[in-house]
Design a protein around this motif. Structure first.
Motif, PDB file in Angstrom:
ATOM      1  N   GLN A   1       0.821  -1.205   0.000  1.00  0.00           N
ATOM      2  CA  GLN A   1       0.000   0.000   0.000  1.00  0.00           C
ATOM      3  C   GLN A   1       0.855   1.256   0.000  1.00  0.00           C
ATOM      4  N   ASP A   2       1.966   1.233   0.744  1.00  0.00           N
ATOM      5  CA  ASP A   2       2.844   2.400   0.846  1.00  0.00           C
ATOM      6  C   ASP A   2       3.916   2.427  -0.254  1.00  0.00           C
ATOM      7  N   ARG A   3       3.822   1.516  -1.199  1.00  0.00           N
ATOM      8  CA  ARG A   3       4.751   1.433  -2.337  1.00  0.00           C
ATOM      9  C   ARG A   3       6.200   1.280  -1.868  1.00  0.00           C
ATOM     10  N   GLN A   4       6.378   0.438  -0.856  1.00  0.00           N
ATOM     11  CA  GLN A   4       7.718   0.140  -0.352  1.00  0.00           C
ATOM     12  C   GLN A   4       8.250  -1.162  -0.940  1.00  0.00           C
TER      13      GLN A   4
ATOM     14  N   PHE B   1      11.527  -6.561  -0.595  1.00  0.00           N
ATOM     15  CA  PHE B   1      10.646  -6.101   0.470  1.00  0.00           C
ATOM     16  C   PHE B   1      11.351  -6.305   1.810  1.00  0.00           C
ATOM     17  N   ARG B   2      10.769  -5.746   2.856  1.00  0.00           N
ATOM     18  CA  ARG B   2      11.280  -5.939   4.210  1.00  0.00           C
ATOM     19  C   ARG B   2      10.592  -7.135   4.855  1.00  0.00           C
ATOM     20  N   HIS B   3      11.377  -7.964   5.524  1.00  0.00           N
ATOM     21  CA  HIS B   3      10.783  -9.095   6.228  1.00  0.00           C
ATOM     22  C   HIS B   3       9.784  -8.561   7.252  1.00  0.00           C
ATOM     23  N   PRO B   4       8.580  -9.125   7.324  1.00  0.00           N
ATOM     24  CA  PRO B   4       7.533  -8.561   8.183  1.00  0.00           C
ATOM     25  C   PRO B   4       7.841  -8.624   9.673  1.00  0.00           C
TER      26      PRO B   4
END
Length: 224
Positions: free
Chosen positions: A92-95, A205-208
């Motif tokens: 959603q935040d386009r990260q 992406f960043r690991h959640p």
């Protein structure tokens, strides 16, 4: 028959463990094959999908984002509610960073560029999308030619936004439809290949949970 009226060809798939490129208790990264729905469609004949096949082996798996049925390549899926929330927020935040490889028709006059044409659903011809400068949502794609052939070229596509059919429609509007595209290609470009030549090639992406940066690449199964 006009290319946009081509019927959807559903194939049978069995789960292949090689689809799973990474797995931990929080997420999966998979390489979805072309021709497989990401989630169930409408009708009893469209229930077979990536989600249903993964459910048999990872019953807690949750879809975070989708690829078109005919698009192959990388998808990240959550294994619990918190991971789903965190990954969904990154989208959603386009990260999330994504690139695609495609083989397109013709010979472009430039080797790179950007397409910023706004899009919306073409309600009378769903699922087609259309360019609409008044009511469309912003859509931005960067592109770079990687290899030229006589009548086609391999291109790297970087979508900044994630609109439905964004890459397919943007390349059509550029005058170079993706080969095998049964929704947006002209008849000649459609008949050049048996599948849509669009592949989700890289995903970052960043690991959640840990927050560490994760990067994956997966080559397409075609020869260009």
């Amino acid at each position: 028959m006009h290319p946009q009226n081509q019927p959807i060809q559903l194939r049978h798939f069995d789960f292949d463990p090689q689809w799973v490129l990474y797995a931990d208790e929080h997420l999966l990264v998979v390489n979805k094959p072309s021709g497989l729905l990401s989630v169930p469609g409408r009708g009893a004949d469209k229930q077979l999908c990536l989600q249903s096949l993964l459910d048999e082996h990872y019953p807690q798996v949750r879809i975070v984002h989708r690829l078109d049925m005919d698009t192959s390549g990388l998808m990240v899926l959550a294994m619990n509610a918190e991971a789903h929330r965190q990954l969904s927020r990154q989208f959603q935040d386009r990260q999330i960073s994504k690139t695609y490889l495609a083989v397109c028709s013709g010979k472009p006059s430039q080797l790179q560029g950007r397409i910023g044409l706004p899009m919306r659903c073409d309600w009378e011809r769903r699922p087609l999308q259309m360019i609409d400068f008044r009511f469309g949502k912003s859509a931005l794609t960067y592109w770079q030619v990687l290899h030229m052939h006589r009548d086609r070229f391999l291109i790297l596509l970087t979508p900044i936004t994630g609109r439905s059919h964004q890459l397919r429609l943007h390349m059509k509007m550029l005058g170079h439809p993706i080969l095998g595209d049964n929704l947006y290609a002209d008849r000649h470009s459609l008949q050049q290949t048996e599948r849509l030549m669009l592949h989700a090639h890289s995903l970052s992406f960043r690991h959640p949970v840990s927050g560490s940066l994760m990067h994956f690449q997966c080559p397409p199964d075609w020869e260009h």
